[in-house]
Design an enzyme around this catalytic site. Structure first.
Site, PDB file in Angstrom:
ATOM      1  N   LYS A 165      -0.137   5.228  -5.718  1.00  0.00           N
ATOM      2  CA  LYS A 165      -1.175   4.911  -6.712  1.00  0.00           C
ATOM      3  C   LYS A 165      -1.965   6.157  -7.119  1.00  0.00           C
ATOM      4  O   LYS A 165      -2.267   6.356  -8.293  1.00  0.00           O
ATOM      5  CB  LYS A 165      -2.148   3.850  -6.142  1.00  0.00           C
ATOM      6  CG  LYS A 165      -1.480   2.525  -5.799  1.00  0.00           C
ATOM      7  CD  LYS A 165      -2.461   1.541  -5.187  1.00  0.00           C
ATOM      8  CE  LYS A 165      -2.987   1.959  -3.844  1.00  0.00           C
ATOM      9  NZ  LYS A 165      -1.968   1.992  -2.755  1.00  0.00           N
ATOM     10  N   GLY A 166      -2.301   6.992  -6.115  1.00  0.00           N
ATOM     11  CA  GLY A 166      -3.124   8.175  -6.394  1.00  0.00           C
ATOM     12  C   GLY A 166      -2.503   9.045  -7.461  1.00  0.00           C
ATOM     13  O   GLY A 166      -3.167   9.462  -8.414  1.00  0.00           O
TER      14      GLY A 166
ATOM     15  N   THR B  77      -3.817   8.377   8.655  1.00  0.00           N
ATOM     16  CA  THR B  77      -3.680   8.289  10.117  1.00  0.00           C
ATOM     17  C   THR B  77      -2.487   9.081  10.644  1.00  0.00           C
ATOM     18  O   THR B  77      -2.360   9.256  11.859  1.00  0.00           O
ATOM     19  CB  THR B  77      -3.522   6.811  10.538  1.00  0.00           C
ATOM     20  OG1 THR B  77      -2.376   6.285   9.853  1.00  0.00           O
ATOM     21  CG2 THR B  77      -4.744   5.992  10.189  1.00  0.00           C
ATOM     22  N   GLY B  78      -1.592   9.525   9.768  1.00  0.00           N
ATOM     23  CA  GLY B  78      -0.407  10.274  10.195  1.00  0.00           C
ATOM     24  C   GLY B  78       0.674   9.391  10.817  1.00  0.00           C
ATOM     25  O   GLY B  78       1.719   9.883  11.236  1.00  0.00           O
TER      26      GLY B  78
ATOM     27  N   GLN C  88      -5.043  -0.017  -1.295  1.00  0.00           N
ATOM     28  CA  GLN C  88      -4.112  -0.864  -0.540  1.00  0.00           C
ATOM     29  C   GLN C  88      -3.068  -1.481  -1.496  1.00  0.00           C
ATOM     30  O   GLN C  88      -2.801  -0.910  -2.538  1.00  0.00           O
ATOM     31  CB  GLN C  88      -4.857  -1.952   0.256  1.00  0.00           C
ATOM     32  CG  GLN C  88      -5.644  -1.404   1.440  1.00  0.00           C
ATOM     33  CD  GLN C  88      -6.990  -0.801   1.082  1.00  0.00           C
ATOM     34  OE1 GLN C  88      -7.784  -1.408   0.406  1.00  0.00           O
ATOM     35  NE2 GLN C  88      -7.262   0.406   1.538  1.00  0.00           N
TER      36      GLN C  88
ATOM     37  N   THR D  68      -6.514   0.768  10.449  1.00  0.00           N
ATOM     38  CA  THR D  68      -6.756   2.216  10.392  1.00  0.00           C
ATOM     39  C   THR D  68      -7.923   2.600  11.306  1.00  0.00           C
ATOM     40  O   THR D  68      -8.285   3.762  11.391  1.00  0.00           O
ATOM     41  CB  THR D  68      -7.083   2.652   8.955  1.00  0.00           C
ATOM     42  OG1 THR D  68      -8.252   1.937   8.528  1.00  0.00           O
ATOM     43  CG2 THR D  68      -5.936   2.364   8.007  1.00  0.00           C
TER      44      THR D  68
ATOM     45  N   GLY E  42       0.825  -1.207   0.000  1.00  0.00           N
ATOM     46  CA  GLY E  42       0.000   0.000   0.000  1.00  0.00           C
ATOM     47  C   GLY E  42       0.855   1.251   0.000  1.00  0.00           C
ATOM     48  O   GLY E  42       2.073   1.186   0.188  1.00  0.00           O
ATOM     49  N   ASP E  43       0.209   2.395  -0.264  1.00  0.00           N
ATOM     50  CA  ASP E  43       0.898   3.699  -0.282  1.00  0.00           C
ATOM     51  C   ASP E  43       2.048   3.749  -1.282  1.00  0.00           C
ATOM     52  O   ASP E  43       3.043   4.438  -1.060  1.00  0.00           O
ATOM     53  CB  ASP E  43       1.416   4.067   1.125  1.00  0.00           C
ATOM     54  CG  ASP E  43       0.288   4.191   2.130  1.00  0.00           C
ATOM     55  OD1 ASP E  43      -0.835   4.540   1.724  1.00  0.00           O
ATOM     56  OD2 ASP E  43       0.537   3.936   3.325  1.00  0.00           O
TER      57      ASP E  43
ATOM     58  N   GLY F 266       8.291   8.127 -11.041  1.00  0.00           N
ATOM     59  CA  GLY F 266       7.931   9.299 -10.240  1.00  0.00           C
ATOM     60  C   GLY F 266       9.175   9.863  -9.580  1.00  0.00           C
ATOM     61  O   GLY F 266       9.942   9.126  -8.956  1.00  0.00           O
TER      62      GLY F 266
ATOM     63  N   GLY G  25      -5.797   6.146   1.451  1.00  0.00           N
ATOM     64  CA  GLY G  25      -5.484   7.571   1.387  1.00  0.00           C
ATOM     65  C   GLY G  25      -4.601   7.762   0.176  1.00  0.00           C
ATOM     66  O   GLY G  25      -3.463   7.324   0.175  1.00  0.00           O
ATOM     67  N   HIS G  26      -5.173   8.335  -0.892  1.00  0.00           N
ATOM     68  CA  HIS G  26      -4.434   8.471  -2.146  1.00  0.00           C
ATOM     69  C   HIS G  26      -4.116   9.946  -2.371  1.00  0.00           C
ATOM     70  O   HIS G  26      -5.016  10.759  -2.504  1.00  0.00           O
ATOM     71  CB  HIS G  26      -5.254   7.897  -3.306  1.00  0.00           C
ATOM     72  CG  HIS G  26      -5.529   6.426  -3.155  1.00  0.00           C
ATOM     73  ND1 HIS G  26      -6.388   5.732  -3.966  1.00  0.00           N
ATOM     74  CD2 HIS G  26      -5.030   5.516  -2.275  1.00  0.00           C
ATOM     75  CE1 HIS G  26      -6.408   4.459  -3.584  1.00  0.00           C
ATOM     76  NE2 HIS G  26      -5.608   4.315  -2.564  1.00  0.00           N
TER      77      HIS G  26
END
Ligand code: GDP
Ligand code: IMO
Ligand code: MG
Length: 423
Positions: free
Chosen positions: A16-17, A300-301, A224, A130, A12-13, A412, A40-41
């Site tokens: 993707k966004g 969630t930070g 995810q 989460t 995850g993370d 990226g 969270g994207h």
């Protein structure tokens, strides 16, 4: 561009966004098919930063239709907040750019309470969820006691179903010594938000399949990552949906033979948020990323755990998802390092293995076998074409894609939309 499934190839993370936002330029419809607001994207456009949780990351491009499919679990209050936040940032939502499946299941506040309670009672064995109620909501769906978005549109049926669920849930909450859910308040809150959502709710299976029949191009936005898949991930340290490519079909009602390509997104290193085995976890990489203010979870930070690139994991992800093309994000995160490690195999009880064990106890015992590669030690974030990247960085990218077993398509080199290189 054809119909593309995009998945996270790690934990995850992966970014993707950002990749979805980039690819959306060329497609007509973007579909979320699993997960909920545990996702969270992040999409950064110029000075503006957006964090999408339930709404597909394609929403930021004008004239595109976004769909929240049947396989998603929706907290409607949180969804409405997201819609309002987007409106405040100048992105207006209506039935022209967002549709919601009537078959998607609803997340209720009691799901969040149960999620928290289960985590607390697990102590050191906790999953590190989460706490968005995702597991309990999918649990209700599979147990066939869930309540769906379409139910919100039939207040009497909704009220009867909710009454039964609240009664059952309250007996469970009592066992834990927790406060009971107040049915009246909850019912009023959900019916109110349901009315606001009414224009967006429809049979999205028809919408998407009609779009395909009309020659429109669809992008399926995975949430995810592969190793959080409930079947194929590091169970039980996973989320509760199928995050791998197959989930795009079941979660949207689109048959497999309508999918043309699978794009995998992976970071140039590895991260994981939450508990569970993570063979290449490394304090040096974590310190480096955190010292740059990077790798804090967008929802969630929490500080993400960080480690070296794990080709054993991504190779397995390539096979599971049928990844044709790779988008490698966050290359710039490694810019300062003189040497880079890449995990090419694991050692388990002294034996070399090339495939991650499916048992977490075994995976936790795996020791990475690394190769070392030279670092490029110069900034990459201003590069706008593949040729502008340092040759050593290109070698690194080629190496990790070869080890993964798919072609490099995107790189990226920064958070913003502009910092994307098409290979
Ligand atoms: P997602 O859940 O897969 O969409 O990923 P997240 O948005 O949760 O986390 C990825 C983080 O990396 C976000 O902060 C992105 O803005 C950031 N990001 C994505 N691609 C790049 C990149 O190439 N370079 C840098 N520096 N940041 C990136
Ligand atoms: P995106 O889409 C990273 C992790 C949680 C926890 C486990 C179970 O932004 O990549 P859950 O709340 O789903 O029951 O938590 O899954 N997790 C994620 N980790 N990115 C995500 O989404 C995640 N969604 C859930 O940290 O370990
Ligand atoms: Mg994320």
């Amino acid at each position: 561009m054809a119909n593309i499934v995009l998945v996270g190839a790690q934990w995850g993370d992966e970014g993707k966004g950002k990749v979805i936002d980039y690819l959306t330029d060329k497609v007509d419809v973007v579909v979320r098919s699993q997960g909920g607001n545990n996702a969270g994207h992040t999409v950064v456009i110029g000075e503006k930063k957006f964090i999408l949780r339930l709404i597909p990351s394609g929403i930021l491009r004008k004239g595109k239709l976004c769909v929240i499919g049947n396989g998603v679990v929706i907290d409607p209050v949180s969804l409405w907040e997201e819609i309002s936040e987007l409106a405040a940032q100048g992105v207006k939502i209506n039935s022209k750019n967002l549709l919601i499946s009537e078959c998607a299941h609803l997340v209720f506040p009691y799901h969040k309470i149960i999620d928290e309670q289960r985590e607390a009672s697990k102590g050191s064995q906790k999953i590190g969820t989460t706490k968005r109620g995702i597991g309990p909501a999918y649990g209700d769906k599979i147990a066939r006691v869930g309540i769906r978005v379409g139910d919100l549109l039939q207040p009497e049926i909704f009220a009867a179903k909710l009454k039964t669920r609240v009664k059952d849930t309250n007996s469970l909450l009592m066992v834990f010594g927790l406060k009971p859910v107040r049915l009246k308040k909850l019912l009023a809150e959900y019916l109110e938000v349901g009315e606001k959502m009414r224009p967006l709710i429809t049979n999205t299976v028809l919408t998407i399949n009609k779009a395909i029949a009309a020659g429109k191009e669809i992008l399926f936005e995975g949430a995810q990552g592969t190793f959080l898949d409930v079947d194929h991930g590091t169970y039980p340290y996973v989320t509760s949906s199928n995050t791998t490519a197959g989930g795009a079909c079941t979660g949207s009602g689109v048959p497999p033979n309508r999918i043309d390509r699978v794009v995998g997104v992976m970071k140039a290193y590895s991260t994981r948020v939450g508990e569970g085995p993570f063979p290449t976890e490394d304090a040096e990489v974590a310190d480096l990323m955190h010292s740059m203010g990077r790798e804090y979870a967008s929802v969630t930070g929490r500080a993400r755990r960080c480690g070296w690139f794990d080709a054993v994991a991504t190779r397995y992800a390539q096979m599971l998802n049928g990844i044709d093309e790779l988008a490698v994000t966050n290359l710039d995160g490694l810019d300062s390092l003189p040497r880079l490690k890449v995990c090419v195999a694991y050692k388990l009880d002294g034996k070399r293995i090339e495939v991650p064990p499916t048992c977490v106890r075994q995976l936790a015992k795996c020791v990475p076998v690394y190769i070392e590669l030279a670092g490029w030690q110069q900034p990459t974030s201003d590069a706008r074409s593949y040729d502008e990247l340092p040759p050593i960085a290109r070698e690194y990218l080629q190496r990790i894609c070869d080890l993964t077993g798919a072609a490099l398509k995107l790189v990226g080199v920064g958070q913003s939309r502009a910092q994307t290189i098409l290979v």
